[in-house]
Design a protein around this motif. Structure first.
Motif, PDB file in Angstrom:
ATOM      1  N   MET A  31      39.784  28.526  51.994  1.00 38.50           N
ATOM      2  CA  MET A  31      40.667  29.709  51.994  1.00 38.50           C
ATOM      3  C   MET A  31      41.789  29.551  53.019  1.00 38.50           C
ATOM      4  SD  MET A  31      41.347  32.696  50.798  1.00 38.50           S
ATOM      5  CE  MET A  31      42.256  34.140  51.262  1.00 38.50           C
ATOM      6  N   VAL A  32      41.481  28.995  54.176  1.00 34.49           N
ATOM      7  CA  VAL A  32      42.485  28.915  55.229  1.00 34.49           C
ATOM      8  C   VAL A  32      43.476  27.775  54.949  1.00 34.49           C
ATOM      9  CG1 VAL A  32      42.879  28.543  57.700  1.00 34.49           C
ATOM     10  CG2 VAL A  32      40.981  29.975  56.933  1.00 34.49           C
ATOM     11  N   SER A  33      42.951  26.607  54.562  1.00 32.77           N
ATOM     12  CA  SER A  33      43.882  25.475  54.438  1.00 32.77           C
ATOM     13  C   SER A  33      44.469  25.348  53.030  1.00 32.77           C
ATOM     14  CB  SER A  33      43.195  24.175  54.842  1.00 32.77           C
ATOM     15  OG  SER A  33      42.131  23.935  53.955  1.00 32.77           O
ATOM     16  N   ARG A  34      43.725  25.702  51.992  1.00 26.33           N
ATOM     17  CA  ARG A  34      44.246  25.613  50.613  1.00 26.33           C
ATOM     18  C   ARG A  34      43.936  26.900  49.855  1.00 26.33           C
ATOM     19  NH1 ARG A  34      45.149  20.056  49.103  1.00 26.33           N
ATOM     20  NH2 ARG A  34      46.315  19.372  50.904  1.00 26.33           N
ATOM     21  N   PRO A  35      44.608  28.002  50.223  1.00 28.69           N
ATOM     22  CA  PRO A  35      44.210  29.295  49.658  1.00 28.69           C
ATOM     23  C   PRO A  35      44.285  29.349  48.125  1.00 28.69           C
ATOM     24  CG  PRO A  35      46.268  29.483  50.893  1.00 28.69           C
ATOM     25  CD  PRO A  35      45.733  28.121  51.160  1.00 28.69           C
ATOM     26  N   HIS A  36      45.292  28.704  47.539  1.00 25.59           N
ATOM     27  CA  HIS A  36      45.490  28.933  46.094  1.00 25.59           C
ATOM     28  C   HIS A  36      44.427  28.257  45.252  1.00 25.59           C
ATOM     29  CE1 HIS A  36      48.778  30.604  47.884  1.00 25.59           C
ATOM     30  NE2 HIS A  36      49.320  29.447  48.207  1.00 25.59           N
ATOM     31  N   GLY A  37      44.091  27.019  45.639  1.00 28.71           N
ATOM     32  CA  GLY A  37      43.022  26.323  44.918  1.00 28.71           C
ATOM     33  C   GLY A  37      41.733  27.119  45.044  1.00 28.71           C
ATOM     34  N   PHE A  38      41.489  27.615  46.253  1.00 27.88           N
ATOM     35  CA  PHE A  38      40.259  28.370  46.500  1.00 27.88           C
ATOM     36  C   PHE A  38      40.219  29.642  45.652  1.00 27.88           C
ATOM     37  CE2 PHE A  38      38.173  31.803  48.850  1.00 27.88           C
ATOM     38  CZ  PHE A  38      36.890  31.286  48.953  1.00 27.88           C
ATOM     39  N   LEU A  39      41.334  30.387  45.661  1.00 28.14           N
ATOM     40  CA  LEU A  39      41.362  31.656  44.917  1.00 28.14           C
ATOM     41  C   LEU A  39      41.263  31.403  43.411  1.00 28.14           C
ATOM     42  CD1 LEU A  39      44.051  33.580  47.004  1.00 28.14           C
ATOM     43  CD2 LEU A  39      41.598  34.041  46.926  1.00 28.14           C
ATOM     44  N   GLU A  40      41.862  30.321  42.945  1.00 21.08           N
ATOM     45  CA  GLU A  40      41.751  30.022  41.508  1.00 21.08           C
ATOM     46  C   GLU A  40      40.312  29.704  41.133  1.00 21.08           C
ATOM     47  OE1 GLU A  40      44.556  27.277  39.883  1.00 21.08           O
ATOM     48  OE2 GLU A  40      46.212  28.657  40.294  1.00 21.08           O
ATOM     49  N   ARG A  41      39.632  28.973  42.007  1.00 21.53           N
ATOM     50  CA  ARG A  41      38.213  28.674  41.728  1.00 21.53           C
ATOM     51  C   ARG A  41      37.391  29.962  41.727  1.00 21.53           C
ATOM     52  NH1 ARG A  41      39.495  24.360  44.797  1.00 21.53           N
ATOM     53  NH2 ARG A  41      38.529  25.137  46.686  1.00 21.53           N
ATOM     54  N   CYS A  42      37.694  30.849  42.666  1.00 21.12           N
ATOM     55  CA  CYS A  42      36.971  32.145  42.694  1.00 21.12           C
ATOM     56  C   CYS A  42      37.190  32.884  41.388  1.00 21.12           C
ATOM     57  CB  CYS A  42      37.497  33.029  43.825  1.00 21.12           C
ATOM     58  SG  CYS A  42      36.933  32.515  45.431  1.00 21.12           S
ATOM     59  N   ARG A  43      38.428  32.897  40.919  1.00 15.65           N
ATOM     60  CA  ARG A  43      38.729  33.647  39.686  1.00 15.65           C
ATOM     61  C   ARG A  43      37.970  33.051  38.509  1.00 15.65           C
ATOM     62  NH1 ARG A  43      42.865  33.483  35.403  1.00 15.65           N
ATOM     63  NH2 ARG A  43      42.860  35.582  34.582  1.00 15.65           N
ATOM     64  N   ARG A  44      37.960  31.698  38.426  1.00 21.05           N
ATOM     65  CA  ARG A  44      37.231  31.063  37.317  1.00 21.05           C
ATOM     66  C   ARG A  44      35.751  31.426  37.369  1.00 21.05           C
ATOM     67  NH1 ARG A  44      40.821  26.701  37.697  1.00 21.05           N
ATOM     68  NH2 ARG A  44      39.533  25.558  39.176  1.00 21.05           N
ATOM     69  N   VAL A  77      36.477  38.443  48.947  1.00 19.32           N
ATOM     70  CA  VAL A  77      36.445  37.270  49.821  1.00 19.32           C
ATOM     71  C   VAL A  77      36.289  37.789  51.247  1.00 19.32           C
ATOM     72  CG1 VAL A  77      37.786  35.313  50.691  1.00 19.32           C
ATOM     73  CG2 VAL A  77      37.955  35.938  48.282  1.00 19.32           C
ATOM     74  N   ASN A  78      35.380  37.182  51.973  1.00 17.13           N
ATOM     75  CA  ASN A  78      35.185  37.609  53.362  1.00 17.13           C
ATOM     76  C   ASN A  78      35.270  36.374  54.257  1.00 17.13           C
ATOM     77  OD1 ASN A  78      34.550  38.914  55.684  1.00 17.13           O
ATOM     78  ND2 ASN A  78      32.614  39.791  54.958  1.00 17.13           N
ATOM     79  N   VAL A  79      36.448  36.158  54.829  1.00 18.05           N
ATOM     80  CA  VAL A  79      36.660  34.959  55.635  1.00 18.05           C
ATOM     81  C   VAL A  79      37.083  35.394  57.036  1.00 18.05           C
ATOM     82  CG1 VAL A  79      37.982  32.822  55.863  1.00 18.05           C
ATOM     83  CG2 VAL A  79      37.331  33.633  53.609  1.00 18.05           C
ATOM     84  N   ALA A  80      36.483  34.721  58.034  1.00 20.63           N
ATOM     85  CA  ALA A  80      36.586  35.185  59.416  1.00 20.63           C
ATOM     86  C   ALA A  80      37.967  35.691  59.858  1.00 20.63           C
ATOM     87  CB  ALA A  80      36.081  34.107  60.347  1.00 20.63           C
ATOM     88  N   PRO A  81      39.016  34.889  59.756  1.00 18.16           N
ATOM     89  CA  PRO A  81      40.242  35.415  60.388  1.00 18.16           C
ATOM     90  C   PRO A  81      40.847  36.605  59.652  1.00 18.16           C
ATOM     91  CG  PRO A  81      40.662  33.292  59.331  1.00 18.16           C
ATOM     92  CD  PRO A  81      39.206  33.556  59.189  1.00 18.16           C
ATOM     93  N   TYR A  82      40.529  36.758  58.358  1.00 17.59           N
ATOM     94  CA  TYR A  82      41.177  37.819  57.589  1.00 17.59           C
ATOM     95  C   TYR A  82      40.288  39.042  57.376  1.00 17.59           C
ATOM     96  CZ  TYR A  82      43.878  33.675  56.337  1.00 17.59           C
ATOM     97  OH  TYR A  82      44.597  32.528  56.381  1.00 17.59           O
TER      98      TYR A  82
END
Ligand code: HEM
Length: 435
Positions: free
Chosen positions: A1-14, A22-27
């Motif tokens: 999520m932090v270094s490659r947000p878009h790939g991560f979010l696309e995988r979540c959507r799939r 999404v619950n990630v520490a800094p956000y």
């Protein structure tokens, strides 16, 4: 999520579908929406339920001030937006393309050829000049030079410093980066307030500041000097880097699609603008500058089949909805402007400027600017990518920029250059005129 947000979010959507948490520490905890109907519900929902949120305010208010359209909610937001809308209406913008072209022509005339050059900083130079002259309406060359320098430095200030200072909520006047920020801001404010005073004395100009002074006074509910200052800095910040980045992506995509570039050149030669419009829209679709916009929910609310408690942060994902294969077909990620000629995308599937009562107030301004600048560059230069592979996208503040700055190699176009094809230039150099 932090270094490659878009790939991560696309995988979540799939994996999880069009709504997921999404619950990630800094956000912290965020609910992402990628379904047009759900996004529509948030964008057009009751503004008392959906606030722009504390994080945005904390980070940006030192720069933008308390009265910025980007940070206000509910009635205060509606009041200022109503006062500002006439200045951004299509009719008001019609007078701008010539001046934008003039600014772009002056800038491109000095560009180097035959070596890799990053276009994003060059686009920033053009869009900053456009804002200074068309939005704030600065004419005096000395004030223009000083403001150009100060505002560029202000925008360059790391948001991390701003965030740190506001998050700690302490007196940090000893902290050198903060002190520097305050000094630059004070100097820029002095010049901006001077421009406001000038425009109040004579609001006959056709810049946006003059129109804001006129229209708010006519309605009997004038924007105060402080409100005008905050809105001008907001327009600068929201309108300068975003448009420069969208232009940079347009050239990054065009350079890697010679077939699209050839068709665009031909259509421009034929005096048509439909294909140019489609190129701009398709760029904003496949490379959205703003990937998602957030809202904080103030009371429990039902979104689709989910019941969200107060305090939830909802992210409407422009990036996911605009590149979803089930909405745009198997080639959703391909740069194919044809798909947008004479086509009306399904509601809320093309949302680079957001939607509802907070839709980007500068959307027409941005597309007008892009439509004026792209032909100037294409008329003067041939563009080739410095490397064949596409540029990666990188997060900078809230925008997605081409990681290498949209690097291309330019060569002089074989078509008549600006100076040669411009009648006024021929008058200046009569010897060059055909006998
Ligand atoms: C390609 C360029 C641009 C993009 C992609 C863009 C994108 C956006 C988006 C997505 C929003 C909605 C934020 C939300 O829902 O919270 C927005 C709001 C805004 N934009 Fe733009 N923008 C662009 C250019 C501009 C320009 C040129 C200006 C002004 C000259 C501008 C001024 C604003 C302002 C003032 C808002 C706040 C509107 C409100 O809350 O009522 N933007 N922009």
């Amino acid at each position: 999520m932090v270094s490659r947000p878009h790939g991560f979010l696309e995988r979540c959507r799939r994996r999880y579908g069009d709504a997921f948490t999404v619950n990630v520490a800094p956000y912290g905890r965020m609910v992402f929406l990628a379904d047009p109907a759900l996004i529509r519900q948030v964008f057009t929902g009751d503004t008392r339920l959906f606030h722009v949120g504390g994080v945005r305010g904390r980070v940006l208010s030192p720069m933008l001030g308390r009265h910025s359209l980007l940070l206000l909610d509910e009635d205060e937001h509606m009041r200022e937006r109503k006062l500002m809308l006439p200045a951004f209406h299509g009719d008001a913008l019609r007078r701008y393309p010539d001046l934008i072209r003039e600014i772009a022509e002056a800038e491109v005339s000095g560009w180097p050829t035959g070596e890799p050059v990053a276009l994003r900083p060059r686009m920033q130079a053009i869009t900053l000049e456009v804002i200074l002259r068309l939005v704030i309406g600065v004419r005096d060359p000395e004030a223009l030079g000083r403001l150009r320098d100060l505002l560029a430095r202000l925008v360059d200030q790391s948001t991390m410093v701003l965030f740190l200072v506001t998050a700690l909520d302490r007196d940090l006047s000893w902290f050198p980066p903060w002190r520097r920020f305050l000094e630059i801001r004070a100097q820029a404010d002095e010049l901006i307030y001077r421009e406001i005073a000038r425009r109040r004395a004579d609001p006959s100009g056709d810049d946006i500041l003059s129109m804001l002074v006129q229209s708010s006074a006519e309605g009997g509910d004038a924007l105060t000097d402080e409100e005008l200052r905050d809105e001008l800095v907001t327009l600068l910040l929201a309108g300068h880097e975003t448009t420069a980045t969208a232009l940079a992506w347009a050239f990054e995509r065009l350079a890697r699609h010679p077939d699209v570039m050839a068709r665009l050149r031909k259509s421009l030669d034929d005096g048509e603008s439909d294909y140019l419009d489609a190129v701009i829209k398709e760029t904003l679709r496949v490379r959205p500058v703003v990937m998602e916009v957030g809202r904080d929910i103030t009371e429990p609310v039902q979104i689709g089949r989910w019941h969200l408690p107060a305090g939830t942060r909802v992210m409407s994902s422009i990036g996911l909805v605009q590149r979803a294969e089930d909405r745009w077909g198997d080639d959703a990620k391909a740069f194919r402007p044809e798909r947008l000629i004479d086509a009306q995308p399904e509601p809320y599937t093309w949302i680079p400027f957001g939607g509802g009562p907070r839709r980007c107030i500068g959307a027409s301004f941005a597309t007008t600017e892009m439509a004026a600048i792209i032909p100037v560059v294409l008329r003067e230069f041939e563009l080739a990518p410095d490397r064949p592979e596409p540029e990666r996208s990188e997060t900078r503040n809230v925008t997605q920029i081409p990681a290498r700055g949209a690097r291309v190699v330019l060569s002089r176009s074989s078509r008549p250059s600006l100076a040669e094809s411009d009648g006024s230039a021929q008058r200046r150099t009569p010897s060059a005129a055909p006998s």
